[in-house]
Design an enzyme around this catalytic site. Structure first.
Site, PDB file in Angstrom:
ATOM      1  N   ARG A  91       0.585  -1.309   0.004  1.00  0.00           N
ATOM      2  CA  ARG A  91       0.051  -0.072   0.098  1.00  0.00           C
ATOM      3  C   ARG A  91       0.904   1.239  -0.033  1.00  0.00           C
ATOM      4  O   ARG A  91       1.893   1.302   0.860  1.00  0.00           O
ATOM      5  CB  ARG A  91      -0.694  -0.194   1.200  1.00  0.00           C
ATOM      6  CG  ARG A  91      -1.913   1.280   1.171  1.00  0.00           C
ATOM      7  CD  ARG A  91      -2.652   1.131   2.730  1.00  0.00           C
ATOM      8  NE  ARG A  91      -3.300  -0.172   2.732  1.00  0.00           N
ATOM      9  CZ  ARG A  91      -3.654  -0.427   3.820  1.00  0.00           C
ATOM     10  NH1 ARG A  91      -3.547   0.083   4.925  1.00  0.00           N
ATOM     11  NH2 ARG A  91      -4.255  -1.731   4.110  1.00  0.00           N
ATOM     12  N   HIS A 134      -6.159   0.217  -7.564  1.00  0.00           N
ATOM     13  CA  HIS A 134      -5.437  -1.231  -7.419  1.00  0.00           C
ATOM     14  C   HIS A 134      -4.702  -1.552  -8.601  1.00  0.00           C
ATOM     15  O   HIS A 134      -5.248  -1.662  -9.874  1.00  0.00           O
ATOM     16  CB  HIS A 134      -6.551  -2.025  -7.054  1.00  0.00           C
ATOM     17  CG  HIS A 134      -7.205  -2.012  -5.593  1.00  0.00           C
ATOM     18  ND1 HIS A 134      -7.809  -2.960  -5.054  1.00  0.00           N
ATOM     19  CD2 HIS A 134      -7.194  -1.269  -4.896  1.00  0.00           C
ATOM     20  CE1 HIS A 134      -8.311  -2.658  -3.931  1.00  0.00           C
ATOM     21  NE2 HIS A 134      -7.867  -1.323  -3.751  1.00  0.00           N
ATOM     22  N   GLU A 153      -0.054  -7.244  -5.389  1.00  0.00           N
ATOM     23  CA  GLU A 153      -1.179  -6.256  -5.623  1.00  0.00           C
ATOM     24  C   GLU A 153      -0.671  -4.897  -4.904  1.00  0.00           C
ATOM     25  O   GLU A 153      -0.521  -4.796  -3.688  1.00  0.00           O
ATOM     26  CB  GLU A 153      -2.236  -6.753  -4.657  1.00  0.00           C
ATOM     27  CG  GLU A 153      -3.555  -5.818  -4.826  1.00  0.00           C
ATOM     28  CD  GLU A 153      -4.952  -5.949  -4.080  1.00  0.00           C
ATOM     29  OE1 GLU A 153      -6.063  -6.193  -4.466  1.00  0.00           O
ATOM     30  OE2 GLU A 153      -4.747  -6.182  -2.650  1.00  0.00           O
TER      31      GLU A 153
END
Length: 264
Positions: A91, A134, A153
């Site tokens: 992230r 994303h 991801e």
């Protein structure tokens, strides 16, 4: 108690799952190194860094198996690799919405990365108000005996988006996902407020950048003028042209020397 054969089988399985998970850990390490390089580049070469924070995580083997069961896939390493794309997650938190697309473009431009999929929940938020960009990114990892192509991801979001998503997750966890409708509505309103805040801060950021550019232009114009006894003179255009070509030099004693081009 396990017999010797069972112990041996268990050790082999443990080694295999450890080796399998380590590949994803190495992929996260490699991606975080790339982000650190970008951060340092912006720190040294620019007066603004779009990356506020990064956070990585690996899914536990238990979570992976549960997701396989839930989706009805076979239980095998190949099945995990082919069907579970978010084992490794990274992230990236930014200050402004424009930073999100700026960073995603930087990742696209890295030739060793392959963009498998992009889901833009900023332009099209989820029904509950969730916003984030994303990206599924494939990165090569070189082991001692082989090369692995590993999927990560990457989620890129603003501080406001991250704050909302973190609190929304905590509320759902507390209520075991059975959140009353009234709170769901308030969560959606909070997401809308966070989105409005992002848009306002983006506008302020853009206006400040425009003011800085105008100030730089004014400073450049100021350099082209001299003031003597309150009288203002503009430097000759021909002299400015020579400065641009490097023909005007100032030595250590402050003497100005002009190298004129050869006569035609």
């Amino acid at each position: 108690m396990m017999n010797p054969l069972q112990v041996d089988q268990f050790k082999k399985f443990k080694n295999e799952i450890t080796r399998f998970m380590m590949v994803y850990k190495f992929a996260l390490d490699a991606m975080e190194t790339k982000i650190e390089i970008l951060q340092e580049e912006f720190h040294f070469l620019h007066d603004y860094n779009p990356i506020e924070n990064t956070k990585s995580r690996l899914k536990s083997p238990e979570s992976i198996i549960k997701k396989l069961y839930r989706k009805g896939f076979d239980i095998s390493f190949s099945s995990i690799k082919n069907n579970i794309k978010d084992i490794a997650g990274l992230r990236i938190t930014c200050s402004f919405i424009s930073d999100i697309y700026r960073i995603s473009e930087m990742l696209r431009n890295q030739h060793d990365l392959k963009i498998l999929e992009v889901k833009d929940y900023i332009k099209t938020p989820k029904p509950n108000g969730y916003q984030s960009l994303h990206m599924l990114i494939e990165i090569p990892i070189f082991m001692s005996d082989r090369q692995e192509l590993v999927c990560i991801e990457v989620q890129i979001r603003t501080i406001a988006m991250d704050f909302w998503a973190s609190l929304e997750h905590k509320i759902f966890y507390k209520y075991n996902q059975a959140v009353p409708p009234r709170l769901l509505q308030e969560l959606k309103e909070a997401a809308d407020s966070a989105s409005l805040l992002d848009q306002q801060m983006e506008r302020l950021h853009r206006e400040i950048e425009e003011i800085k550019e105008e100030q730089m232009e004014d400073a450049e114009e100021e350099l082209k003028r001299i003031i003597i006894n309150d009288q203002q003179f503009s430097l000759p255009a021909a002299l400015l042209a020579l400065i641009d070509t490097g023909s005007v030099k100032v030595d250590v004693e402050g003497e100005v020397k002009v190298e004129l081009p050869p006569a035609p």
